[in-house]
Design a protein around this motif. Structure first.
Motif, short mmCIF file in Angstrom:
data_model
loop_
_atom_site.label_atom_id
_atom_site.label_comp_id
_atom_site.label_asym_id
_atom_site.label_seq_id
_atom_site.Cartn_x
_atom_site.Cartn_y
_atom_site.Cartn_z
N THR A 1 -4.93 -2.59 7.75
CA THR A 1 -5.21 -3.50 7.07
C THR A 1 -4.45 -4.66 7.86
OG1 THR A 1 -4.87 -3.44 5.32
CG2 THR A 1 -6.89 -2.29 5.52
N GLY B 1 0.87 -1.60 -0.09
CA GLY B 1 -0.11 0.14 -0.29
C GLY B 1 0.57 0.85 0.18
N GLU C 1 -3.60 4.15 5.84
CA GLU C 1 -5.39 2.91 5.94
C GLU C 1 -4.89 1.71 5.25
OE1 GLU C 1 -8.85 4.46 4.39
OE2 GLU C 1 -8.57 6.36 5.01
N MET C 2 -3.92 1.26 4.19
CA MET C 2 -3.69 0.18 3.98
C MET C 2 -3.09 -0.23 4.84
SD MET C 2 -4.40 -1.40 1.15
CE MET C 2 -3.41 -2.15 0.17
N LEU D 1 -8.31 -1.61 -0.74
CA LEU D 1 -9.15 -0.86 0.10
C LEU D 1 -10.75 -0.46 0.11
CD1 LEU D 1 -7.43 2.22 1.04
CD2 LEU D 1 -7.24 0.64 2.62
N SER E 1 -4.34 0.64 -5.12
CA SER E 1 -4.42 0.38 -3.85
C SER E 1 -5.88 1.08 -3.05
CB SER E 1 -3.15 1.02 -3.39
OG SER E 1 -2.04 1.08 -3.49
#
Lengths: 228, 228
Positions: free
Chosen positions: A202, A54, A198-199, B29, B25
């Motif tokens: 995960t 990401g 945000e990636m 998400l 990406s």
């Protein structure tokens, strides 16, 4: 190889992309010098596959290699390169040492062709070495290093295989993970865009760390949240 | 795509490596948010295949995109990035603009869904634009640009295909080449190691340029010649 290639077709298989290593440009130069024609078949490589974590490929700086330390040889110049990258906001892909067909010093001196079992540096070992450099520099006085135990890192294992594994957390957290079988790589993150955060979230070791970072990022730069 | 992926297997094919572009990406998400699992199959990309020109991948700085200028929009911020890279000794991979399914301003305003023929920027056009920026900055006074018409560049066309073509020469020379069908990329070289110069020499527009550069490099740094 070049001698045989003058009379027959020779294939040379490598892991990753053939031009990730200087060696192969040298081989091509020597082939051309000997009048041997060649054809390259490109392949995915950790140098671009690392994008699966990401972090954006165009935000990576120079790639570094982290080597196994010995009792007498503990190089840490890769830390300066990570620092240059981080000072420019760039992420650093750290390739981890591979020792295959190595002889012990004793066997080497005795001329015995006995090889040590292969060793592959894992994420835990790499992160531990980086932490040791951080502590050593700290002991020596004010440090120029642009990272410490709280710097966000990504551990990558067996990328491209069905058992690939990603973990995101602080350097301190990375020094405690077991990511299983090789090959491993480690990324030391630079400036993190909210989408990158945000990636990473995960596959975070501790989601709260990334929630906090996202919160801070949006407090600093509210327009980024508006743009989402 | 994500909606369908909830009930069936969906494949999404891209040119190059899926993570060369931020878009993908973002797609992952959104897939995760909707509970859609995914599997990435990595691929070669110009970002690593560019190594076939003999310039070492670890010597590349940030990648830039050169876009088609219009009568009213002539961005040149990529020149600042090339300058940062060159000031650090790094090469710059320039990705060249692709215009597919574009409407003319007239058709866009009239709401006519008539698309212009696809356009792919070639090496000649990219080099010409860079030269125009060099001249513009020169007219404006002392320039901060770290490249000019004599900077060594590499033109790449159709890399990975049977008709791939490489040319090395000065930026001035690159503005005059016809490298045939798309896709093209352009590299603006940074500091050149002798082995890199020798590789470029094998597909030089003018071999004498590279003989001269190799001669100068070895005069400056004779130990490099000894090491060969």
């Amino acid at each position: 190889m070049l001698e045989d290639a003058k009379t027959t077709d020779i294939a040379f298989l490598v892991v990753g992309d053939p031009f990730g290593a200087t060696t192969h440009s040298d081989l091509i130069l020597r082939a051309l010098q000997e009048g041997v024609s060649y054809k390259v078949i490109h392949n995915a490589s950790i140098l671009n596959a690392v994008g699966c974590c990401g972090l954006q490929l165009y935000n990576f700086g120079e790639t570094v290699s982290i080597v196994f330390w010995t009792d007498t040889w503990k190089p840490d110049s890769y830390c300066d390169k990570i620092t240059v990258n981080r000072n420019n906001g760039f992420h650093t892909l750290c390739l981890l040492d591979i020792k295959v067909k190595e002889q012990s010093l004793e066997n080497l001196m005795k001329g015995k062709k006995i090889y040590e079992p292969p060793r592959y540096m894992n994420v835990k070992e790499a992160a531990t070495q980086l932490l040791q450099v951080v502590e050593k520099k700290r002991d020596e006085g004010p440090s120029n290093l642009a990272f410490d135990e709280n710097t966000i890192c990504v551990g990558l294992a067996r990328i491209g295989s069905d058992t690939e594994k990603l973990l995101a957390g602080t350097l301190h957290q990375m020094a405690q993970v077991d990511m299983g079988l090789p090959l491993h790589s480690l990324v030391v993150a630079g400036y993190l865009h909210p989408m990158e955060l945000e990636m990473l979230r995960t596959f975070a070791i501790d989601v709260a760390t990334f929630d906090q970072l996202l919160h801070e990022r949006f407090q600093d730069r509210p327009w980024l949240q508006d743009a989402q």
